[in-house]
Motif scaffolding. Structure first.
Motif, PDB file in Angstrom:
ATOM      1  N   PRO A  60       0.815  -1.219   0.000  1.00 10.34           N
ATOM      2  CA  PRO A  60       0.000   0.000   0.000  1.00 10.34           C
ATOM      3  C   PRO A  60       0.847   1.267   0.000  1.00 10.34           C
ATOM      4  O   PRO A  60       1.823   1.365   0.746  1.00 10.34           O
ATOM      5  N   SER A  61       0.460   2.230  -0.822  1.00 10.75           N
ATOM      6  CA  SER A  61       1.227   3.469  -0.975  1.00 10.75           C
ATOM      7  C   SER A  61       0.501   4.695  -0.448  1.00 10.75           C
ATOM      8  O   SER A  61       1.132   5.721  -0.190  1.00 10.75           O
ATOM      9  N   VAL A  62      -0.819   4.621  -0.306  1.00 11.82           N
ATOM     10  CA  VAL A  62      -1.602   5.802   0.079  1.00 11.82           C
ATOM     11  C   VAL A  62      -1.155   6.425   1.396  1.00 11.82           C
ATOM     12  O   VAL A  62      -1.070   7.656   1.496  1.00 11.82           O
ATOM     13  N   PRO A  63      -0.855   5.638   2.447  1.00 13.40           N
ATOM     14  CA  PRO A  63      -0.409   6.287   3.691  1.00 13.40           C
ATOM     15  C   PRO A  63       0.803   7.190   3.503  1.00 13.40           C
ATOM     16  O   PRO A  63       0.873   8.276   4.090  1.00 13.40           O
TER      17      PRO A  63
ATOM     18  N   GLY B  94       1.123   5.584   9.928  1.00  9.93           N
ATOM     19  CA  GLY B  94       0.794   5.344  11.331  1.00  9.93           C
ATOM     20  C   GLY B  94      -0.639   5.663  11.701  1.00  9.93           C
ATOM     21  O   GLY B  94      -1.090   5.313  12.796  1.00  9.93           O
ATOM     22  N   GLU B  95      -1.376   6.333  10.807  1.00 17.77           N
ATOM     23  CA  GLU B  95      -2.782   6.645  11.085  1.00 17.77           C
ATOM     24  C   GLU B  95      -3.644   5.391  10.920  1.00 17.77           C
ATOM     25  O   GLU B  95      -3.393   4.550  10.065  1.00 17.77           O
ATOM     26  N   LYS B  96      -4.673   5.280  11.743  1.00 21.45           N
ATOM     27  CA  LYS B  96      -5.572   4.132  11.687  1.00 21.45           C
ATOM     28  C   LYS B  96      -7.017   4.610  11.488  1.00 21.45           C
ATOM     29  O   LYS B  96      -7.405   5.665  11.992  1.00 21.45           O
ATOM     30  N   VAL B  97      -7.787   3.819  10.758  1.00 24.33           N
ATOM     31  CA  VAL B  97      -9.202   4.134  10.598  1.00 24.33           C
ATOM     32  C   VAL B  97      -9.940   3.768  11.885  1.00 24.33           C
ATOM     33  O   VAL B  97      -9.494   2.923  12.656  1.00 24.33           O
ATOM     34  N   THR B  98     -11.062   4.418  12.106  1.00 18.05           N
ATOM     35  CA  THR B  98     -11.883   4.152  13.283  1.00 18.05           C
ATOM     36  C   THR B  98     -13.233   3.593  12.857  1.00 18.05           C
ATOM     37  O   THR B  98     -13.610   3.662  11.677  1.00 18.05           O
ATOM     38  N   SER B  99     -13.953   3.041  13.810  1.00 16.10           N
ATOM     39  CA  SER B  99     -15.264   2.467  13.530  1.00 16.10           C
ATOM     40  C   SER B  99     -16.262   2.954  14.568  1.00 16.10           C
ATOM     41  O   SER B  99     -16.012   2.837  15.775  1.00 16.10           O
ATOM     42  N   PRO B 100     -17.407   3.484  14.117  1.00 15.42           N
ATOM     43  CA  PRO B 100     -18.414   3.946  15.080  1.00 15.42           C
ATOM     44  C   PRO B 100     -19.221   2.813  15.704  1.00 15.42           C
ATOM     45  O   PRO B 100     -19.858   2.995  16.744  1.00 15.42           O
TER      46      PRO B 100
ATOM     47  N   THR C 190     -11.124  11.528  -0.063  1.00 12.75           N
ATOM     48  CA  THR C 190     -11.509  10.482   0.878  1.00 12.75           C
ATOM     49  C   THR C 190     -10.648   9.255   0.619  1.00 12.75           C
ATOM     50  O   THR C 190     -10.565   8.780  -0.518  1.00 12.75           O
ATOM     51  N   LEU C 191     -10.018   8.706   1.668  1.00 14.15           N
ATOM     52  CA  LEU C 191      -8.979   7.692   1.498  1.00 14.15           C
ATOM     53  C   LEU C 191      -9.275   6.428   2.296  1.00 14.15           C
ATOM     54  O   LEU C 191      -9.738   6.487   3.435  1.00 14.15           O
ATOM     55  N   GLN C 192      -8.970   5.289   1.686  1.00 14.92           N
ATOM     56  CA  GLN C 192      -9.012   4.011   2.390  1.00 14.92           C
ATOM     57  C   GLN C 192      -7.874   3.132   1.872  1.00 14.92           C
ATOM     58  O   GLN C 192      -7.576   3.128   0.673  1.00 14.92           O
ATOM     59  N   SER C 193      -7.238   2.404   2.798  1.00 15.01           N
ATOM     60  CA  SER C 193      -6.089   1.580   2.447  1.00 15.01           C
ATOM     61  C   SER C 193      -5.898   0.504   3.500  1.00 15.01           C
ATOM     62  O   SER C 193      -6.183   0.718   4.685  1.00 15.01           O
ATOM     63  N   ILE C 194      -5.401  -0.649   3.075  1.00 13.24           N
ATOM     64  CA  ILE C 194      -5.042  -1.692   4.025  1.00 13.24           C
ATOM     65  C   ILE C 194      -3.925  -1.202   4.937  1.00 13.24           C
ATOM     66  O   ILE C 194      -3.750  -1.679   6.058  1.00 13.24           O
ATOM     67  N   GLY C 195      -3.198  -0.186   4.467  1.00  9.19           N
ATOM     68  CA  GLY C 195      -2.130   0.396   5.270  1.00  9.19           C
ATOM     69  C   GLY C 195      -2.633   1.109   6.507  1.00  9.19           C
ATOM     70  O   GLY C 195      -1.852   1.378   7.431  1.00  9.19           O
ATOM     71  N   PHE C 196      -3.948   1.422   6.557  1.00  4.09           N
ATOM     72  CA  PHE C 196      -4.532   2.040   7.744  1.00  4.09           C
ATOM     73  C   PHE C 196      -4.999   1.003   8.761  1.00  4.09           C
ATOM     74  O   PHE C 196      -5.510   1.356   9.815  1.00  4.09           O
TER      75      PHE C 196
ATOM     76  N   GLN D 185       4.936  -5.057   8.852  1.00  2.00           N
ATOM     77  CA  GLN D 185       4.606  -6.455   8.631  1.00  2.00           C
ATOM     78  C   GLN D 185       4.185  -6.683   7.184  1.00  2.00           C
ATOM     79  O   GLN D 185       3.500  -5.849   6.591  1.00  2.00           O
ATOM     80  N   ALA D 186       4.584  -7.818   6.631  1.00  2.00           N
ATOM     81  CA  ALA D 186       4.207  -8.174   5.266  1.00  2.00           C
ATOM     82  C   ALA D 186       2.852  -8.871   5.267  1.00  2.00           C
ATOM     83  O   ALA D 186       2.538  -9.644   6.186  1.00  2.00           O
ATOM     84  N   SER D 187       2.051  -8.599   4.250  1.00  2.00           N
ATOM     85  CA  SER D 187       0.771  -9.288   4.073  1.00  2.00           C
ATOM     86  C   SER D 187       1.026 -10.560   3.268  1.00  2.00           C
ATOM     87  O   SER D 187       1.006 -10.542   2.037  1.00  2.00           O
ATOM     88  N   VAL D 188       1.267 -11.651   3.981  1.00  2.00           N
ATOM     89  CA  VAL D 188       1.593 -12.927   3.315  1.00  2.00           C
ATOM     90  C   VAL D 188       0.285 -13.670   3.084  1.00  2.00           C
ATOM     91  O   VAL D 188      -0.095 -14.570   3.844  1.00  2.00           O
ATOM     92  N   TRP D 189      -0.419 -13.265   2.041  1.00  2.00           N
ATOM     93  CA  TRP D 189      -1.733 -13.818   1.734  1.00  2.00           C
ATOM     94  C   TRP D 189      -1.734 -14.388   0.317  1.00  2.00           C
ATOM     95  O   TRP D 189      -1.117 -13.846  -0.593  1.00  2.00           O
ATOM     96  N   ARG D 190      -2.477 -15.456   0.158  1.00  2.00           N
ATOM     97  CA  ARG D 190      -2.718 -15.962  -1.192  1.00  2.00           C
ATOM     98  C   ARG D 190      -3.702 -15.043  -1.907  1.00  2.00           C
ATOM     99  O   ARG D 190      -4.393 -14.242  -1.283  1.00  2.00           O
TER     100      ARG D 190
END
Length: 312
Positions: A93-96, A103-109, A123-129, A135-140
């Motif tokens: 992810p590059s958006v952060p 280091g910013e994190k999304v919140t949930s109401p 308006t932004l969304q990323s797995i980086g948030f 950590q690496a995302s070691v996913w298939r």
């Protein structure tokens, strides 16, 4: 190609800031853009409260796709387009970084849906948030595709005219998942003039044709380098390769971007376009205007041109 070097006759730059005087031509252009935006808002939403979904893709990494997507999002927002940017590169992810939100994190109401972040009017969304950047995302592939669909479906998106999706490079699971699960309006392919990049960009174009996603245009990044000291022009990655590819596949060329250190500095520092080079800001805004023309139907697809290469 060198229009980006020419200063507008109606814009004067003083102390690094462009003049805010509205000329009749500028007012007419603003009215034109406003009409194009109104046309977008008259359509049925493609997804939730999002009118238009555009994939920004490339055949390979390293061509400046994410930087182009971020700058294009900021340029659209500067024109008054309600713009969102989804970082679909689950593995990198590059958006952060591009928006100085490390280091910013999304919140949930409600512990179910996520509130996206906002920076520079986008308006932004990323797995980086959501994950530790170290950590690496070691996913298939299927796991990465499912994670992306969750980001889309579980984000509280506001009303948006355009959602740009910064795709991972290549033609894999995520690309197929989005083409099958989302009503995508069209795609923008980013490439450089280099033969290696063009070969992979051609595959991306072929993939979108295969899954019947319209090609809105091609952006040729790193088209040339202009020495700031001597003014010497150097085609570092070749000359007009993106233009040739666009003609071969009947794809509109949205614009050409120079190889320039200012773009890299802005990307690394998450700086808004308005705080950077005025000419580069104008260049990205010109590309965004051309994209709006394509979306509104004012700019038709180019007529296919047969390119014949001879031995001469």
């Amino acid at each position: 190609m060198f229009n980006w070097l020419k200063k507008s006759a109606t814009a004067q730059v003083k102390n690094g800031l462009a003049s805010t005087v509205d000329t009749p031509a500028k007012v007419a252009e603003q009215d034109h853009v406003a009409r194009q935006i109104d046309m977008l808002r008259l359509r049925e939403p493609a997804f939730k409260q999002i009118q238009t979904i555009i994939l920004v893709a490339s055949g390979k990494g390293g061509v400046g796709k994410s930087t182009t997507a971020a700058n294009l999002a900021m340029a659209l927002a500067a024109l008054g387009v309600r713009t969102g940017l989804l970082d679909a590169d689950i593995y990198g992810p590059s958006v952060p970084t591009l928006f100085a939100l490390q280091g910013e994190k999304v919140t949930s109401p409600d512990n179910k849906l996520m509130l996206p972040l906002t920076r520079h009017g986008v308006t932004l969304q990323s797995i980086g948030f959501l994950v530790d950047p170290a950590q690496a995302s070691v996913w298939r592939g299927p796991m990465a595709s499912q994670a992306l669909l969750q980001l889309l479906n579980e984000t509280l998106w506001p009303e948006l005219d355009v959602l740009l999706i910064d795709m991972p490079p290549g033609t894999g699971d995520i690309q197929l998942t989005l083409s099958q699960k989302l009503p995508v309006t069209g795609a923008v392919v980013v490439t450089t003039p280099q033969d290696l990049a063009l070969a992979d960009a051609q595959k991306a174009i072929a993939m979108f044709n295969q899954v019947q996603i319209p090609l809105l245009g091609l952006v040729e990044n790193m088209s040339f380098y202009l020495c700031p000291s001597c003014g010497n022009h150097d085609d570092v990655f070749g000359s007009a390769g993106g233009l040739t590819l666009a003609q071969r596949h009947n794809v509109a060329v949205l614009g050409q971007l120079p190889l320039q250190g200012t773009i890299r500095l802005q990307a690394d520092n998450g700086v808004a376009l308005s705080a950077g080079d005025v000419q580069l800001k104008d260049l990205y805004e010109n590309i965004s205007r051309t994209l709006l023309q394509r979306l509104s139907g004012e700019l038709p697809q180019p007529v296919a041109v047969e390119i014949i290469i001879t031995d001469d």
